[in-house]
Motif scaffolding. Structure first.
Motif, short mmCIF file in Angstrom:
data_model
loop_
_atom_site.label_atom_id
_atom_site.label_comp_id
_atom_site.label_asym_id
_atom_site.label_seq_id
_atom_site.Cartn_x
_atom_site.Cartn_y
_atom_site.Cartn_z
N PRO A 245 0.90 -1.20 -0.13
CA PRO A 245 -0.04 -0.08 0.04
C PRO A 245 0.91 1.20 0.01
O PRO A 245 2.22 1.15 0.64
CB PRO A 245 -1.06 -0.22 1.18
N ASN A 246 0.24 2.35 -0.66
CA ASN A 246 1.16 3.52 -0.81
C ASN A 246 0.41 4.62 -0.38
O ASN A 246 -0.18 5.58 -1.27
CB ASN A 246 1.56 3.82 -2.08
N PRO A 247 -0.21 5.09 0.69
CA PRO A 247 -0.98 6.01 1.10
C PRO A 247 -0.31 7.26 1.27
O PRO A 247 1.15 7.48 1.44
CB PRO A 247 -1.41 5.80 2.70
N LYS A 248 -1.07 8.47 1.21
CA LYS A 248 -0.38 9.77 1.22
C LYS A 248 -0.46 10.21 2.60
O LYS A 248 -1.38 10.00 3.38
CB LYS A 248 -1.12 10.77 0.26
N ILE A 249 0.66 10.87 3.03
CA ILE A 249 0.90 11.15 4.59
C ILE A 249 1.56 12.66 4.39
O ILE A 249 1.89 13.02 3.24
CB ILE A 249 1.58 10.41 5.20
N ASN A 250 1.06 13.32 5.40
CA ASN A 250 1.96 14.83 5.76
C ASN A 250 2.89 14.58 6.75
O ASN A 250 3.27 13.56 7.37
CB ASN A 250 0.84 15.79 5.75
N ARG A 251 3.22 15.82 7.14
CA ARG A 251 4.35 16.06 8.23
C ARG A 251 3.72 15.47 9.66
O ARG A 251 4.42 14.59 10.37
CB ARG A 251 4.73 17.66 8.37
N LYS A 252 2.60 15.70 9.90
CA LYS A 252 1.97 15.38 11.20
C LYS A 252 1.84 13.75 11.16
O LYS A 252 2.12 12.89 12.28
CB LYS A 252 0.65 16.11 11.57
N ASP A 253 1.19 13.35 9.97
CA ASP A 253 1.14 11.92 9.91
C ASP A 253 2.53 11.12 10.23
O ASP A 253 2.58 9.98 10.71
CB ASP A 253 0.69 11.38 8.36
N LEU A 254 3.33 11.73 9.53
CA LEU A 254 4.91 11.01 9.49
C LEU A 254 5.22 10.95 11.25
O LEU A 254 5.82 10.06 11.62
CB LEU A 254 5.85 11.79 8.89
N GLU A 255 4.91 12.08 11.78
CA GLU A 255 5.17 11.90 13.23
C GLU A 255 4.37 10.91 13.95
O GLU A 255 4.76 10.28 14.92
CB GLU A 255 4.76 13.61 13.69
N THR A 256 3.07 10.98 13.84
CA THR A 256 2.35 9.83 14.12
C THR A 256 2.67 8.42 14.21
O THR A 256 2.78 7.59 14.84
CB THR A 256 0.67 10.12 13.67
N ILE A 257 3.42 8.25 12.82
CA ILE A 257 4.04 6.87 12.65
C ILE A 257 5.24 6.42 13.36
O ILE A 257 5.12 5.59 14.07
CB ILE A 257 4.55 6.66 11.06
N PHE A 258 5.95 7.85 13.86
CA PHE A 258 7.24 7.48 14.59
C PHE A 258 6.71 7.29 16.04
O PHE A 258 7.29 6.41 17.01
CB PHE A 258 7.99 8.52 14.60
N CYS A 259 5.68 7.96 16.58
CA CYS A 259 5.22 7.77 17.97
C CYS A 259 4.20 6.41 18.24
O CYS A 259 3.40 6.66 19.33
CB CYS A 259 4.52 9.00 18.50
N SER A 260 4.33 5.77 17.28
CA SER A 260 3.42 4.08 17.77
C SER A 260 3.98 3.64 18.62
O SER A 260 2.96 2.62 19.05
CB SER A 260 3.02 3.73 16.21
N ASP A 261 5.19 3.66 18.85
CA ASP A 261 5.57 2.73 20.08
C ASP A 261 6.91 3.52 20.70
O ASP A 261 7.25 4.55 20.33
CB ASP A 261 6.13 1.22 19.39
#
Length: 835
Positions: free
Chosen positions: A661-677
């Motif tokens: 999958p290749n969803p589109k993300i923005n800066r805040k989404d990238l931060e969310t991915i980092f902070c998942s654990d």
């Protein structure tokens, strides 16, 4: 930061929803994403910050959505470019130090003229006519020697006349140094050397030679073989030890046409402090006498040489000049000469010694850095892949060549210091000077190899530019096909070399051995050949040999290699982004400044980052590498709709990247991915929000450029299709029967192209397309309508042409077609939707 608030606040939920087919979203048309997109939702709505008007443009870029696969590839590219920039910063001073080290050694131009003045006089000077007992022979020189008598006459005549200008001891004290070839001071002694084969170095065939008949030879002297030399001393009767055998010397080899000769052999030294008469008497001791076959016996001697040392104070160079000739077992004399230039280390070279020590330390640091890189690759499980890269192999070769260079250099220093050499009037041949010359020559040779490798390493930094990087990518893309063609080319050359040696080797120097045959065949491909010589040797096979090799080697294989490289270059050039050169230079300096700023501008932060990375186990990858890894792991965690787990495991890395999958993300989404654990939050704190902001701004700029570039290419292709359709329709209207006549068809096509350009220009002026269309998408939409109208022209062409025949003012088919097409455009374009 968002991560800190996320950890300290009350429990929050982070959901990643696949919105395609979600019944909860049916009525929410405004928020419904595109088909197949993922969307991030945060329950902490209160944490959204208010964007100041001054930062609105920056915030728009931070909120811009980019496919995560593009984010991953951008991080990988940035990691590679930053690594290249760091390597370039280290390589530039390394390169400059090496260039300075090579250039400071002195001018090669002067040594060339010294070599010519020393060797050419001995090699091309005529033998004095009066020195021949059997009568004068004018014009005979060293390279024309054909028998031992000529050698003895040359040694006692030409050599003595050129190198001994004093007739007695009084003249030696009065005239001073013994100059030879200009300001070159000859010192020590000259050394004659001969290498003889043993009398039983080969065996006789008793089928042809009777072994008990003294008339025929009972000994066999083999061609030159350093393992079968006659190691006994010899001389005239009563002085059998006059020419002792020297072995185990350190001096280098002389590479002749037939063999490679070391410094061993029977020697005879002639002091340079003798008068001319004394020198002649000493040399004549080598002449044959009763019971003595002479120093050079054509039966067993295979190599004869003369060596002497000289010094040029103006250039501060020593020289070891050697003239020689090889005597083959077949009786051929092959002359040669060379001068090896060298220096002897002294205390005035202390500054160069210190600089060399610093450069050796730089090489050691380079070695340590390379070991660290390999260790990092090993930790990441990519050791073999990293080690087998072309640039990695070049690094290894460079380190080895420089290590060999400094090994010879330090040994040369040591031997020079132990020698404590000073020019004296003692007529002794100095063997230590031979060792010094070999060491200096060896370090020069290793330095040339290092120079080639270092300049090849410069090609690696072409990848910092998309334009220069096309060359690297072209070679990489064409490598497999080139290897296959080179293998076939090698087989063809080797087979023809064997054939040429068998056919022409006995009569042509170019093909008398395999080495010369291969070199001659390669020269033949660039036009350097002797076709008449081939015909004289084998007139019935010369044409077949020559033309078959030219057709296979030049017309087919070399042209196929050029075609392979050309196709690969065209593909890479088309695939490369057309980034302006000014933008590339600006981007290079921006990335370089970011790297320098992080290290030099804030060294404390750089050290703390390194310590923190070491503590958290992040030292095996850079900051961009961390982003690339997080994006890749996140994509792998998303469900694949069309591929099962079993099928996914069968795919390679590139194929997996296509189906994930290749969803589109923005800066805040990238931060969310980092902070998942917890580990991701540690990585985020290590990277710092400022770094991620800068990274995201670069990604958005790059994505917008590539997206616009692709759209421009789409429009260009669509315009080309429009022109083809329009010209075809006009050609059929103008003259449907034009295909029967090539000239008429060509003229009709040219006229149709002109009419198409005029009508499209009129259409653009009519609707003011360039002024009213603001985006590429709107222009593409407009051109789509034009294409549909032009496609309909061919179908309605006959009807329009028949209708226009009513106009009596137009008498020709072309005028009818133009009128009909113009009328059709006026009626159809009026129906186009407004822009």
């Amino acid at each position: 930061s968002f991560c800190t608030l996320l950890v300290m606040s009350a429990p929050t939920t982070l959901t990643v929803e696949l919105l395609k087919g979600d019944p909860r979203r049916k009525g929410d048309a405004a928020s419904k994403p595109e088909k197949g997109e993922y969307q991030f939702s945060h329950s902490n709505q209160a944490q959204e910050s208010v964007v100041a008007p001054a930062d609105r443009k920056r915030q728009e870029k931070l909120d811009f959505r980019v496919p995560i696969a593009f984010v991953q590839s951008s991080a990988e590219r940035m990691e590679y470019k930053e690594t290249l920039v760091r390597e370039l910063f280290f390589f530039i001073p390394f390169f400059l130090m090496y260039v300075f080290l090579v250039v400071v050694e002195g001018s090669v131009e002067q040594t060339y003229f010294i070599s010519w003045s020393l060797g050419s006089r001995l090699y091309f000077q005529d033998i004095p006519p009066a020195s021949r007992v059997a009568g004068p022979t004018f014009g005979r020189t060293f390279h024309e020697i054909t028998d031992p008598e000529d050698f003895y006459l040359w040694a006692s005549g030409t050599y003595v006349d050129l190198h001994y200008t004093r007739d007695d001891e009084n003249e030696r004290q009065l005239l001073g140094p013994n100059y030879v070839g200009g300001p070159n001071i000859q010192f020590g002694a000259a050394r004659f050397r001969v290498q003889r084969m043993g009398d039983h170095s080969c065996s006789l065939d008793d089928r042809w030679l009777p072994l008990n008949d003294s008339y025929f030879p009972q000994e066999c002297y083999a061609p030159h073989d350093s393992k079968k030399l006659n190691t006994s001393s010899f001389g005239p009767p009563g002085r059998e030890d006059l020419f002792p055998f020297q072995s185990g010397c350190f001096a280098g080899y002389i590479v002749g046409d037939m063999a490679r000769y070391d410094c061993s052999g029977n020697i005879h030294d002639v002091s340079l402090n003798l008068s001319k008469a004394e020198a002649v008497d000493t040399i004549r001791l080598m002449n044959p006498t009763n019971g003595f076959d002479g120093f050079f016996n054509p039966v067993d001697a295979r190599f004869v040489s003369l060596s002497f040392f000289s010094y040029n104070p103006a250039v501060d160079h020593f020289g070891l000049t050697t003239v020689w000739f090889e005597h083959s077992a077949s009786g051929t004399y092959i002359p040669g000469w060379r001068t090896v230039h060298f220096r002897v280390y002294s205390d005035k070279w202390l500054d160069r010694g210190i600089f060399s020590a610093f450069f050796a330390a730089a090489v050691l640091i380079h070695l340590i850095a390379y070991i660290v890189v390999l260790h990092t690759a090993f930790k990441r499980g990519k050791f073999l892949e990293r080690f087998l890269q072309v640039w990695s192999l070049l690094d290894i070769a460079n380190i080895i060549s420089l290590a060999v260079f400094f090994g010879f250099r330090f040994t040369w220093w040591s031997v020079s210091q132990k020698t404590n050499f000073q020019l004296t009037t003692e007529g002794v041949y100095d063997t230590d000077m031979e060792d010094i010359s070999v060491l200096y020559d060896a370090q020069t040779f290793s330095a040339t190899i290092s120079t080639l490798i270092i300049f090849l390493r410069l090609l690696k930094f072409n990848m910092l530019s998309s334009r220069l990087g096309v060359i690297n990518r072209t070679l990489d893309s064409a490598a497999q096909n080139l290897v296959n063609l080179l293998a076939i080319f090698l087989m063809v050359v080797l087979s023809y070399a064997v054939m040429a040696t068998a056919l022409f080797g006995s009569g042509m120097r170019d093909f008398y051995n395999y080495e010369n045959a291969i070199a001659s065949l390669l020269r033949m491909l660039i036009g350097d050949f002797d076709y008449d010589g081939l015909k004289e040797e084998q007139w019935y096979l010369a044409a077949l040999f020559f033309w078959s090799f030219i057709i296979l080697g030049l017309f087919l294989l070399l042209n196929m290699m050029i075609a392979v490289i050309g196709d690969a270059f065209e593909q890479e050039q088309n695939a490369a982004a057309g980034v302006p050169i000014a933008d590339e230079i600006a981007e290079f300096f921006r990335s370089s400044w970011r790297t320098v700023k992080r290290v030099v501008g804030n060294p404390k932060a750089a050290v703390s980052d390194a310590v923190e990375a070491s503590q958290k186990g992040l030292r095996n990858q850079g900051k961009y590498g961390i982003i690339e890894e997080v994006a890749r792991e996140y994509r792998h965690s998303l469900p694949c709709e069309h591929v099962t787990v079993e099928q996914f495991l069968l795919l390679n890395e590139e194929e997996r990247a296509l189906v994930l999958p290749n969803p589109k993300i923005n800066r805040k989404d990238l931060e969310t991915i980092f902070c998942s654990d917890e580990l991701g939050r540690d990585k985020y704190r290590f990277l710092r929000p400022e770094f991620i902001d800068d990274f995201w701004l670069d990604v958005v700029a790059e994505y917008r450029f590539f997206r616009d570039e692709k759209e421009i290419q789409k429009v260009a292709k669509r315009k080309a299709r429009i022109k083809v359709a329009g010209v075809t329709a006009l050609r059929d209207i103008l003259n449907p029967e034009a295909d029967d006549d090539e000239d008429e068809a060509a003229a009709t096509s040219r006229r149709a192209a002109e009419l198409f350009s005029l009508t499209v220009e009129g259409l653009e002026n009519l609707h003011s397309i360039d002024g009213r269309l603001k985006t590429i998408e709107e222009k593409t939409h407009m051109l789509g309508h034009v294409v549909s109208r032009l496609d309909a022209v061919k179908l309605q062409g006959t009807h329009v042409a028949e209708a226009e025949t009513l106009q009596r003012t137009h008498d020709t088919t072309e005028a009818k077609a133009v009128a009909g097409y113009s009328r059709y455009l006026r009626t159809t374009t009026a129906k186009l939707p407004p822009v």
